[in-house]
Design an enzyme around this catalytic site. Structure first.
Site, mmCIF file in Angstrom:
data_model
loop_
_atom_site.group_PDB
_atom_site.id
_atom_site.type_symbol
_atom_site.label_atom_id
_atom_site.label_comp_id
_atom_site.label_asym_id
_atom_site.label_seq_id
_atom_site.Cartn_x
_atom_site.Cartn_y
_atom_site.Cartn_z
ATOM 1 N N HIS A 86 -17.256 -30.105 -0.244
ATOM 2 C CA HIS A 86 -18.590 -29.567 0.079
ATOM 3 C C HIS A 86 -19.715 -30.489 -0.378
ATOM 4 O O HIS A 86 -20.852 -30.053 -0.492
ATOM 5 C CB HIS A 86 -18.773 -28.182 -0.553
ATOM 6 C CG HIS A 86 -17.933 -27.117 0.085
ATOM 7 N ND1 HIS A 86 -17.870 -25.820 -0.382
ATOM 8 C CD2 HIS A 86 -17.110 -27.160 1.165
ATOM 9 C CE1 HIS A 86 -17.035 -25.107 0.390
ATOM 10 N NE2 HIS A 86 -16.560 -25.902 1.319
ATOM 11 N N ILE A 140 -9.026 -19.785 -16.082
ATOM 12 C CA ILE A 140 -8.486 -21.149 -15.969
ATOM 13 C C ILE A 140 -8.627 -21.890 -17.306
ATOM 14 O O ILE A 140 -7.705 -22.583 -17.741
ATOM 15 C CB ILE A 140 -9.234 -21.929 -14.868
ATOM 16 C CG1 ILE A 140 -9.052 -21.223 -13.526
ATOM 17 C CG2 ILE A 140 -8.751 -23.371 -14.784
ATOM 18 C CD1 ILE A 140 -10.078 -21.628 -12.485
HETATM 19 P P1 NAD Z 1 -15.061 -18.623 -4.343
HETATM 20 O O1 NAD Z 1 -14.975 -17.951 -3.067
HETATM 21 O O2 NAD Z 1 -14.298 -19.875 -4.490
HETATM 22 O O3 NAD Z 1 -14.666 -17.533 -5.480
HETATM 23 C C1 NAD Z 1 -14.504 -17.804 -6.842
HETATM 24 C C2 NAD Z 1 -13.179 -17.188 -7.342
HETATM 25 O O4 NAD Z 1 -12.947 -17.594 -8.679
HETATM 26 C C3 NAD Z 1 -13.177 -15.641 -7.348
HETATM 27 O O5 NAD Z 1 -12.009 -15.180 -6.697
HETATM 28 C C4 NAD Z 1 -13.161 -15.269 -8.852
HETATM 29 O O6 NAD Z 1 -12.389 -14.130 -9.134
HETATM 30 C C5 NAD Z 1 -12.505 -16.482 -9.463
HETATM 31 N N1 NAD Z 1 -12.907 -16.791 -10.838
HETATM 32 C C6 NAD Z 1 -14.133 -16.740 -11.383
HETATM 33 N N2 NAD Z 1 -14.112 -17.199 -12.655
HETATM 34 C C7 NAD Z 1 -12.816 -17.533 -12.922
HETATM 35 C C8 NAD Z 1 -12.142 -18.063 -14.076
HETATM 36 N N3 NAD Z 1 -12.793 -18.364 -15.204
HETATM 37 N N4 NAD Z 1 -10.809 -18.279 -14.002
HETATM 38 C C9 NAD Z 1 -10.121 -17.971 -12.863
HETATM 39 N N5 NAD Z 1 -10.707 -17.479 -11.741
HETATM 40 C C10 NAD Z 1 -12.041 -17.272 -11.775
HETATM 41 O O7 NAD Z 1 -16.463 -19.078 -4.793
HETATM 42 P P2 NAD Z 1 -17.937 -18.638 -4.358
HETATM 43 O O8 NAD Z 1 -18.633 -18.257 -5.573
HETATM 44 O O9 NAD Z 1 -17.881 -17.685 -3.237
HETATM 45 O O10 NAD Z 1 -18.562 -20.005 -3.859
HETATM 46 C C11 NAD Z 1 -18.528 -20.412 -2.521
HETATM 47 C C12 NAD Z 1 -19.030 -21.819 -2.408
HETATM 48 O O11 NAD Z 1 -20.340 -21.937 -2.999
HETATM 49 C C13 NAD Z 1 -18.213 -22.831 -3.166
HETATM 50 O O12 NAD Z 1 -17.089 -23.176 -2.464
HETATM 51 C C14 NAD Z 1 -19.246 -23.944 -3.384
HETATM 52 O O13 NAD Z 1 -19.450 -24.702 -2.235
HETATM 53 C C15 NAD Z 1 -20.478 -23.163 -3.705
HETATM 54 N N6 NAD Z 1 -20.553 -22.942 -5.165
HETATM 55 C C16 NAD Z 1 -20.335 -23.994 -6.003
HETATM 56 C C17 NAD Z 1 -20.365 -23.795 -7.359
HETATM 57 C C18 NAD Z 1 -20.105 -24.981 -8.251
HETATM 58 O O14 NAD Z 1 -20.202 -26.124 -7.792
HETATM 59 N N7 NAD Z 1 -19.752 -24.757 -9.515
HETATM 60 C C19 NAD Z 1 -20.643 -22.527 -7.888
HETATM 61 C C20 NAD Z 1 -20.879 -21.484 -6.996
HETATM 62 C C21 NAD Z 1 -20.811 -21.688 -5.641
#
Ligand code: NAD
Length: 251
Positions: free
Chosen positions: A122, A239
């Site tokens: 992304h 994680i």
């Molecule tokens: P996503 O659809 O990938 O969902 C996140 C998943 O991680 C959920 O199922 C949740 O239960 C799980 N999760 C949360 N914390 C966790 C942990 N500590 N250990 C294990 N599992 C855990 O993500 P989204 O929030 O829908 O984001 C969609 C898109 O938005 C991303 O693919 C990205 O492009 C962007 N985004 C990026 C970031 C970043 O760069 N850190 C953060 C938020 C969103």
């Protein structure tokens, strides 16, 4: 923590020498960056989600940048540091395994942790590019003005002046390097899914390529994913707690 599932994951990681990892927003929540789909996540505000599109950027570049900064260039992203999960992946590589990370995250934390093979499906919030002259810019330039523009000047001293595009995949734009990810999934010893809900295609399909080629899939996520029923190990845990354990040979 589920002792049996963690043990199976440890064995899978121990025996694999070529590991392909798919990470999502859940990888970085323990670094202080919330995922977007959870209750207080950014996508709960639909107007913000809709604004993160290439159409909106073209039609309303000023409003786009205001919202882009609100979503991605805020303090949580800018001050985040790699957590024990990121560091454990880098440690696996330091132990001599081939670890290819394909991330949906845009925060650059895998690279900061020391992983050397990171594909940003992304893109990244840390870079921007001029759509006219392709001049590239860094985070400091994006933060320097409310609507970052291209300051490249031609030989006559005229400034390009176009509004920059973030080097981030927006809604309506294709995922980057998808064919590389598909190939990697089909040629590995283990496909590890970390912190992604696997709700959005085409990335959500990647574990299927590993399974179709006969490679095991393992999942560490706080909630169910559609692939769990066919995974060799599913750990319902954080994680940053699970990975350091299994990489250290514990658990
Ligand atoms: P996503 O659809 O990938 O969902 C996140 C998943 O991680 C959920 O199922 C949740 O239960 C799980 N999760 C949360 N914390 C966790 C942990 N500590 N250990 C294990 N599992 C855990 O993500 P989204 O929030 O829908 O984001 C969609 C898109 O938005 C991303 O693919 C990205 O492009 C962007 N985004 C990026 C970031 C970043 O760069 N850190 C953060 C938020 C969103």
């Amino acid at each position: 923590m589920q002792t049996q599932a963690v043990g199976t994951l440890r064995q899978l990681i121990e025996t694999a020498s070529d590991i392909v990892v798919l990470t999502g927003a859940g990888m970085s929540t323990e670094s202080g960056i919330p995922d977007f789909r959870s209750d207080n996540g950014a996508w709960q505000d639909e107007t913000l989600a809709e604004a993160m599109s290439d159409t909106y950027l073209h039609e309303q570049p000023h409003a786009f940048w205001q919202k882009f900064k609100q979503v991605f260039l805020r303090e949580e992203f800018l001050s985040a540091r790699p957590n024990p999960g990121h560091l454990a992946l880098a440690a696996l590589e330091a132990m001599g395994k081939r670890v290819r990370v394909f991330t949906q995250n845009v925060d650059g934390l895998h690279q900061q942790a020391g992983s050397s093979y990171v594909v940003e499906l992304h893109g990244s919030i840390r870079r921007a590019v001029c759509p006219m002259c392709q001049q590239r810019y860094g985070l400091a330039d994006m933060l320097a003005e409310p609507v970052p523009t291209c300051h490249w000047t031609n030989v006559k001293g005229a400034e390009c002046g176009f509004v920059l595009h973030p080097d981030t995949v927006l809604f309506g734009q294709p995922v980057r390097q998808l064919s590389e990810a598909v190939l990697a999934a089909a040629h590995c010893d283990l496909f590890l899914v970390l912190g992604t809900s696997l709700l959005v295609d085409p990335v959500a399909e990647l574990p299927n390529y590993a399974l179709a080629a006969g490679h095991p899939v393992a999942v560490v996520n706080l909630e169910d994913t559609y692939i769990d029923g066919r995974a060799a190990a599913v750990v319902r845990g954080k994680i940053g707690e699970v990975l350091p354990l299994v990489v250290a040979g514990e658990g």
